[in-house]
Design a protein around this motif. Sequence first.
Motif, PDB file in Angstrom:
ATOM      1  N   LEU A  84       0.049 -13.343   4.919  1.00 30.06           N
ATOM      2  CA  LEU A  84       1.315 -12.619   5.042  1.00 30.06           C
ATOM      3  C   LEU A  84       2.401 -13.157   4.118  1.00 30.06           C
ATOM      4  CD1 LEU A  84       1.436 -12.372   8.944  1.00 30.06           C
ATOM      5  CD2 LEU A  84       0.724 -10.601   7.337  1.00 30.06           C
ATOM      6  N   HIS A  85       2.041 -14.009   3.187  1.00 36.53           N
ATOM      7  CA  HIS A  85       3.046 -14.609   2.313  1.00 36.53           C
ATOM      8  C   HIS A  85       3.803 -13.520   1.550  1.00 36.53           C
ATOM      9  CE1 HIS A  85       4.968 -17.221  -0.616  1.00 36.53           C
ATOM     10  NE2 HIS A  85       4.530 -18.263   0.055  1.00 36.53           N
ATOM     11  N   PRO A  86       5.136 -13.621   1.505  1.00 34.97           N
ATOM     12  CA  PRO A  86       5.917 -12.576   0.828  1.00 34.97           C
ATOM     13  C   PRO A  86       5.560 -12.385  -0.639  1.00 34.97           C
ATOM     14  CG  PRO A  86       7.338 -14.004   2.145  1.00 34.97           C
ATOM     15  CD  PRO A  86       5.980 -14.629   2.148  1.00 34.97           C
ATOM     16  N   ARG A  87       5.047 -13.424  -1.280  1.00 29.89           N
ATOM     17  CA  ARG A  87       4.713 -13.308  -2.698  1.00 29.89           C
ATOM     18  C   ARG A  87       3.321 -12.711  -2.926  1.00 29.89           C
ATOM     19  NH1 ARG A  87       5.442 -19.249  -4.305  1.00 29.89           N
ATOM     20  NH2 ARG A  87       4.425 -18.552  -6.223  1.00 29.89           N
ATOM     21  N   GLY A  88       2.597 -12.423  -1.854  1.00 25.07           N
ATOM     22  CA  GLY A  88       1.319 -11.726  -1.969  1.00 25.07           C
ATOM     23  C   GLY A  88       0.156 -12.645  -2.242  1.00 25.07           C
ATOM     24  N   LEU A  89      -0.917 -12.497  -1.495  1.00 27.28           N
ATOM     25  CA  LEU A  89      -2.111 -13.320  -1.653  1.00 27.28           C
ATOM     26  C   LEU A  89      -3.016 -12.731  -2.727  1.00 27.28           C
ATOM     27  CD1 LEU A  89      -3.841 -15.697  -0.569  1.00 27.28           C
ATOM     28  CD2 LEU A  89      -4.881 -14.044   1.014  1.00 27.28           C
ATOM     29  N   ARG A  90      -3.438 -13.565  -3.655  1.00 27.45           N
ATOM     30  CA  ARG A  90      -4.349 -13.119  -4.709  1.00 27.45           C
ATOM     31  C   ARG A  90      -5.784 -13.301  -4.213  1.00 27.45           C
ATOM     32  NH1 ARG A  90      -3.183 -12.299  -9.889  1.00 27.45           N
ATOM     33  NH2 ARG A  90      -1.245 -13.507  -9.729  1.00 27.45           N
ATOM     34  N   THR A  91      -6.361 -12.249  -3.676  1.00 26.29           N
ATOM     35  CA  THR A  91      -7.706 -12.324  -3.119  1.00 26.29           C
ATOM     36  C   THR A  91      -8.386 -10.976  -3.197  1.00 26.29           C
ATOM     37  OG1 THR A  91      -8.999 -12.871  -1.127  1.00 26.29           O
ATOM     38  CG2 THR A  91      -6.857 -11.837  -0.790  1.00 26.29           C
ATOM     39  N   ASP A  92      -9.711 -11.003  -3.244  1.00 24.92           N
ATOM     40  CA  ASP A  92     -10.494  -9.765  -3.233  1.00 24.92           C
ATOM     41  C   ASP A  92     -10.984  -9.437  -1.825  1.00 24.92           C
ATOM     42  OD1 ASP A  92     -10.228  -9.470  -5.980  1.00 24.92           O
ATOM     43  OD2 ASP A  92     -11.998 -10.698  -6.399  1.00 24.92           O
ATOM     44  N   GLY A 125      -4.398 -18.415  -4.959  1.00 23.89           N
ATOM     45  CA  GLY A 125      -3.114 -18.276  -5.635  1.00 23.89           C
ATOM     46  C   GLY A 125      -2.300 -17.118  -5.083  1.00 23.89           C
ATOM     47  N   LEU A 126      -1.023 -17.118  -5.426  1.00 25.14           N
ATOM     48  CA  LEU A 126      -0.128 -16.046  -5.009  1.00 25.14           C
ATOM     49  C   LEU A 126       0.127 -15.107  -6.185  1.00 25.14           C
ATOM     50  CD1 LEU A 126       2.396 -18.140  -2.915  1.00 25.14           C
ATOM     51  CD2 LEU A 126       0.500 -16.744  -2.072  1.00 25.14           C
ATOM     52  N   LEU A 170       3.998   3.957  -6.497  1.00 30.15           N
ATOM     53  CA  LEU A 170       5.418   3.593  -6.480  1.00 30.15           C
ATOM     54  C   LEU A 170       5.736   2.701  -5.288  1.00 30.15           C
ATOM     55  CD1 LEU A 170       8.295   3.827  -7.524  1.00 30.15           C
ATOM     56  CD2 LEU A 170       8.498   6.001  -6.278  1.00 30.15           C
ATOM     57  N   VAL A 171       5.227   3.053  -4.117  1.00 33.12           N
ATOM     58  CA  VAL A 171       5.468   2.248  -2.920  1.00 33.12           C
ATOM     59  C   VAL A 171       4.847   0.862  -3.073  1.00 33.12           C
ATOM     60  CG1 VAL A 171       4.940   2.050  -0.458  1.00 33.12           C
ATOM     61  CG2 VAL A 171       5.701   4.229  -1.397  1.00 33.12           C
ATOM     62  N   ARG A 172       3.644   0.818  -3.635  1.00 36.02           N
ATOM     63  CA  ARG A 172       2.969  -0.478  -3.819  1.00 36.02           C
ATOM     64  C   ARG A 172       3.765  -1.385  -4.746  1.00 36.02           C
ATOM     65  NH1 ARG A 172      -0.051  -2.541  -7.733  1.00 36.02           N
ATOM     66  NH2 ARG A 172      -0.288  -0.560  -8.845  1.00 36.02           N
ATOM     67  N   LEU A 173       4.286  -0.835  -5.830  1.00 35.94           N
ATOM     68  CA  LEU A 173       5.041  -1.649  -6.797  1.00 35.94           C
ATOM     69  C   LEU A 173       6.351  -2.149  -6.205  1.00 35.94           C
ATOM     70  CD1 LEU A 173       4.506   0.335 -10.118  1.00 35.94           C
ATOM     71  CD2 LEU A 173       3.450  -1.823  -9.441  1.00 35.94           C
ATOM     72  N   LEU A 174       7.000  -1.324  -5.395  1.00 37.60           N
ATOM     73  CA  LEU A 174       8.246  -1.765  -4.781  1.00 37.60           C
ATOM     74  C   LEU A 174       7.990  -2.800  -3.686  1.00 37.60           C
ATOM     75  CD1 LEU A 174      10.220   1.599  -4.521  1.00 37.60           C
ATOM     76  CD2 LEU A 174      10.467  -0.220  -6.233  1.00 37.60           C
ATOM     77  N   THR A 175       6.814  -2.743  -3.075  1.00 35.33           N
ATOM     78  CA  THR A 175       6.460  -3.715  -2.042  1.00 35.33           C
ATOM     79  C   THR A 175       6.046  -5.047  -2.658  1.00 35.33           C
ATOM     80  OG1 THR A 175       5.694  -1.918  -0.607  1.00 35.33           O
ATOM     81  CG2 THR A 175       4.978  -4.145  -0.057  1.00 35.33           C
ATOM     82  N   LEU A 176       5.172  -4.988  -3.666  1.00 39.22           N
ATOM     83  CA  LEU A 176       4.667  -6.192  -4.335  1.00 39.22           C
ATOM     84  C   LEU A 176       4.594  -5.896  -5.832  1.00 39.22           C
ATOM     85  CD1 LEU A 176       3.704  -8.993  -3.364  1.00 39.22           C
ATOM     86  CD2 LEU A 176       1.371  -8.152  -3.585  1.00 39.22           C
TER      87      LEU A 176
END
Length: 559
Positions: free
Chosen positions: A103-111, A317-318, A369-375
């Motif tokens: 749930l990290h605000p900077r986004g988890l880099r994972t597949d 990584g984030l 658009l929503v995805r880019l504004l979210t992360l």
Amino acid sequence: MSKEHGINILRRAVARNGKRLWTGTALAGVYQLCAALVPILIGVIVDRAVGTGDVVALLTWIAVLALVFLVMTLTYRFGARQLQRAIAEEAHRLRVEVAAQILHPRGLRTDRHTGDLLTVSTSDADLTSYVLDHIPRITSSLVAATVSAVTLLLISRPLGLIVLVATPVVLAVLNLTAPLIARRVADQQEQSGRATSLATDLVTGLRPLRGIGAQDAAAERYRVVSRRSLAATVRAARTQNAYLSVSTTLSTLLAGGIAITAGWFALTGRITVGEFITVIGSAQFLIEPFGVLAVVPSWFAAARAAAGRVASVTEAGLVLPEGLLTSEGVTDLRLSGVTAGTLAGLDLHVRPGEFVGVVARRPADAETLVRLLTLPHGYDGDILLGGQKLESVDRSHARRLLHVEPHRTDLFTGTLASNIDVRGEGGERLTAAMRAAAADEVAAAGLDAPVSERGTNLSGGQRQRVALARALLARPPLLVLHDPTTAVDAMTEHAIAGGIRALRHGPDAGYGTVVITSSPALLAVTDRVVVIGDGTVVAEGSHAEFSAADESYRRAVLR
């Protein structure tokens, strides 16, 4: 790399639970020491009291035996309490760490998909914490084996040598299977996570799948993934059961060999009757510690595999870099030449306090658009919040200024109040937000009305209104809503449109709002409408202008 990181996770678990772990381990060692002394004391009683008819000696040694049992009871009780507390706390810490990373605000880099991440945060966290159970079991088993081996050496050197030589040989042979067990357990967890993830996605999207008649294809896809998970589970179970069978057989044969040898020595007069009883009792007692020591590789293989999966999340990584703070209250949003996914050079400017409607002719454009504004990552161009790149803004600060409410929102187990009034504000703000979202009707029975997991006890429209009320109550300077009223009726939709307008754009408000929708009721109350076609802005104007003069707009919006 994940294997090495998994070992580090196990080491950290041991280090941060050291006090409870080593206290519990010491008490477990004392327990096994006392348990190993029981057959010895029984043999002593037979030789020194029963054999001689000495009543005083009999009572004395029985008292000693009773004291040993008392110590066993106390050490087991308090040792188990320490160890179970350590295991429970470590499992909790791991679950929290995994959840925090996910749930990290900077986004988890994972597949990894959602279901797989759920598996890591639950079963893998638990399996990893069990290392705190393995260590005291192994230590106490070594204590028991050592005491019994020394006892057998004192009684008969050949018997003691059998234990001292055979035990490490058996363990070394069994340890060769550890890598195979680790691979099988890791594959089992991976396949299980994929099946869970797919099941979660299918349940979430069941209604749309039925709507397009794709439920049979989705079910077949799940059957394939489920079969793979079943096959991996069976392979892991077969490997572990085969290992357990072999280890149990070897430990039983070892104990049986000691007993048979002791019987021969007793018949030939090389040991006394009491010593024979001690040997038989020790041999039977050794079956359990031998069995524990024999399954050590299997235990640690499973824990290491689970820890590796935990590490793959906690040490991943984030997506976004560390951000910089911006000045409070700056809420203008500007997208310049944004290219990502289906977007192709999108330009969009939302001024402070403006109410903007966005109509995307292709649903994929709205989703991107929503995805880019979210992360904001993986795009070309600029996304600026208050004149700074959105990805460079501190995430907690950015979320206070810009809140994006996606179309698919989640509700949580609890009450309506706990789902809407997250900060416990209450009062007029809560009432106004619920009224604006038409959620006051949902709360007709009171804010203490229960909400089940994912809000399954509410209708689709009720879930949307509850989620919208939560977003409105947060009162961010800039709020982005994606299709917030698709599951409500026309009258409720008009009420919500008016409520949002009054709450966020009334005389005393001045917030900015972007609503990505095709709802004519919502678009009618906006200041202007932006139409996106083929990934870029193709028209701007008012809803009234487009409705009167643009046929393609009418087809997309009017209903």
